[in-house]
Design a protein around this motif. Structure first.
Motif, short mmCIF file in Angstrom:
data_model
loop_
_atom_site.label_atom_id
_atom_site.label_comp_id
_atom_site.label_asym_id
_atom_site.label_seq_id
_atom_site.Cartn_x
_atom_site.Cartn_y
_atom_site.Cartn_z
N GLU A 1 3.26 3.34 10.46
CA GLU A 1 2.00 3.10 9.76
C GLU A 1 1.06 4.29 9.77
OE1 GLU A 1 1.63 1.83 14.01
OE2 GLU A 1 3.07 1.54 12.39
N ILE A 2 1.30 5.26 10.63
CA ILE A 2 0.43 6.44 10.65
C ILE A 2 1.15 7.69 10.17
CG2 ILE A 2 -1.10 5.55 12.45
CD1 ILE A 2 0.35 7.37 14.44
N GLY A 3 2.25 7.50 9.44
CA GLY A 3 2.92 8.62 8.80
C GLY A 3 3.85 9.42 9.67
N ASP A 4 4.16 8.96 10.88
CA ASP A 4 5.11 9.65 11.73
C ASP A 4 6.53 9.20 11.40
OD1 ASP A 4 3.21 11.11 13.09
OD2 ASP A 4 2.95 9.60 14.67
N VAL A 5 7.49 10.11 11.58
CA VAL A 5 8.88 9.79 11.29
C VAL A 5 9.44 8.85 12.36
CG1 VAL A 5 11.19 10.74 10.96
CG2 VAL A 5 9.19 12.03 10.16
N ILE A 6 10.05 7.77 11.90
CA ILE A 6 10.70 6.83 12.82
C ILE A 6 12.10 7.37 13.14
CG2 ILE A 6 11.59 4.47 13.08
CD1 ILE A 6 9.44 3.57 11.10
N ASP A 7 12.39 7.55 14.42
CA ASP A 7 13.69 8.07 14.84
C ASP A 7 14.00 9.41 14.17
OD1 ASP A 7 16.19 8.33 16.03
OD2 ASP A 7 17.19 7.02 14.58
N ALA A 8 13.15 10.40 14.42
CA ALA A 8 13.33 11.72 13.81
C ALA A 8 14.70 12.33 14.10
CB ALA A 8 12.21 12.66 14.27
N GLY B 1 17.52 10.88 14.65
CA GLY B 1 18.53 10.18 13.86
C GLY B 1 18.49 10.59 12.40
N TRP B 2 17.26 10.76 11.85
CA TRP B 2 17.15 11.18 10.46
C TRP B 2 17.69 12.59 10.26
CZ3 TRP B 2 14.40 14.99 7.73
CH2 TRP B 2 14.44 14.85 6.33
N TYR B 3 17.35 13.51 11.16
CA TYR B 3 17.86 14.88 11.05
C TYR B 3 19.39 14.89 11.08
CZ TYR B 3 13.24 16.99 11.49
OH TYR B 3 11.95 17.38 11.27
N GLN B 4 19.97 13.98 11.86
CA GLN B 4 21.42 13.92 11.93
C GLN B 4 22.01 13.45 10.60
OE1 GLN B 4 23.28 14.99 14.65
NE2 GLN B 4 24.95 14.84 13.14
N THR B 5 21.34 12.49 9.93
CA THR B 5 21.83 12.05 8.63
C THR B 5 21.76 13.18 7.60
OG1 THR B 5 19.67 11.21 7.88
CG2 THR B 5 21.10 9.67 9.06
N VAL B 6 20.73 14.03 7.71
CA VAL B 6 20.63 15.19 6.82
C VAL B 6 21.76 16.16 7.09
CG1 VAL B 6 19.23 17.19 6.18
CG2 VAL B 6 18.13 14.98 6.55
N LYS B 7 21.99 16.42 8.37
CA LYS B 7 23.07 17.33 8.75
C LYS B 7 24.42 16.83 8.28
CE LYS B 7 25.03 19.64 12.82
NZ LYS B 7 24.95 19.78 14.31
N ASP B 8 24.61 15.51 8.33
CA ASP B 8 25.89 14.92 7.91
C ASP B 8 25.97 14.71 6.40
OD1 ASP B 8 26.53 14.82 10.58
OD2 ASP B 8 25.98 12.70 10.82
N GLY B 9 24.88 15.03 5.68
CA GLY B 9 24.86 14.86 4.23
C GLY B 9 24.77 13.42 3.79
N LYS B 10 24.19 12.56 4.65
CA LYS B 10 24.11 11.14 4.35
C LYS B 10 22.67 10.66 4.08
CE LYS B 10 28.20 10.07 7.14
NZ LYS B 10 28.71 9.29 8.30
N ALA B 11 21.72 11.60 4.04
CA ALA B 11 20.32 11.22 3.81
C ALA B 11 20.15 10.73 2.37
CB ALA B 11 19.40 12.39 4.08
#
Length: 238
Positions: free
Chosen positions: A209-216, A218-228
């Motif tokens: 709710e305050i604009g922070d990334v939830i599970d940053a 984990g998200w970076y890993q999805t980007v690295k894996d090309g799954k974002a």
């Protein structure tokens, strides 16, 4: 961001007026365009629309004082398109234009959803834009000059809009959705990451709710894996 910085940005967003906007129709001087953006930020406008001049333009940050980052902007190839978009958002278009039907700018009701249309420096409001506008307003002049600089005129009119909305208590209400507030906080507090997402066609990561990334991590890993998740930013509506 620090809690103090977050709260300051939240206070700004809680006063934003999503049903008040500005259309800059081929305003080609960078200093004037940036001053218009600064005026919009000062009165709580969340997003503006610019009609691209035929000769083009570039941002002049010296006048905007950084406010160009805090006001969303959507570019249009024609004034007809810009007017159509704000009308779809439920806004009336009021042009700063001298005509037989023009009224004193203080007589216009700026508490209704509306977009102020400002014309180019020398040409003013085009015939097409004037015909498409719902109303025309003027600033009474008492001297020899017949008009003011475009950013000065817009500032005067927008302060009147702010005055009317303050009296109506519209700045005391949170007008943006929780989703838009969260998203904008993310953009303001994570410029590099938001820019990376846009340039790579990625959707923003899940936000709290305050604009922070939830599970940053984990998200970076999805980007690295090309799954974002992907996102078409060229189709984004402001």
């Amino acid at each position: 961001m620090t809690p103090e910085r977050t709260e300051k940005l939240l206070n700004v967003l809680r006063r934003r007026q999503p049903d008040l906007s500005l259309i800059a129709d081929q305003v080609n001087k960078p200093r004037n365009l940036s001053a218009l953006v600064r005026n919009c930020d000062a009165v709580g406008i969340h997003s503006i629309h610019t009609v691209v001049p035929k000769e083009g333009y570039r941002t002049y940050r010296g006048t905007a004082k950084g406010s160009d980052y805090y006001v969303k902007s959507r570019a249009h190839e024609s004034v007809e398109n810009a007017i159509s978009v704000v009308r779809q958002q439920g806004m009336k278009v009021v042009a700063a234009h001298f005509s037989d039907k023009a009224i004193d700018y203080r007589e216009f009701d700026f508490t209704q959803p509306c977009a102020l249309l400002m014309g180019a420096e020398k040409q003013g409001v085009s015939d097409v834009a004037a015909q498409m506008s719902d109303a025309h307003v003027v600033i009474p002049m008492m001297g020899m000059v017949s008009s003011l600089n475009v950013s000065t005129a817009a500032g005067i009119i927008l302060v009147e809009a702010q005055h009317q909305r303050l009296k109506a208590g519209m700045y005391d209400q949170v007008r943006l959705s929780d989703q838009e507030i969260s998203r904008t906080l993310f953009e303001w507090g994570n410029r590099d990451l938001a820019g990376y997402c846009r340039s790579n066609g990625l959707a923003y990561p899940p936000l709290d709710e305050i604009g922070d990334v939830i599970d940053a991590p984990g998200w970076y890993q999805t980007v690295k894996d090309g799954k974002a998740d992907s996102f078409d930013w060229t189709a984004e509506a402001v």
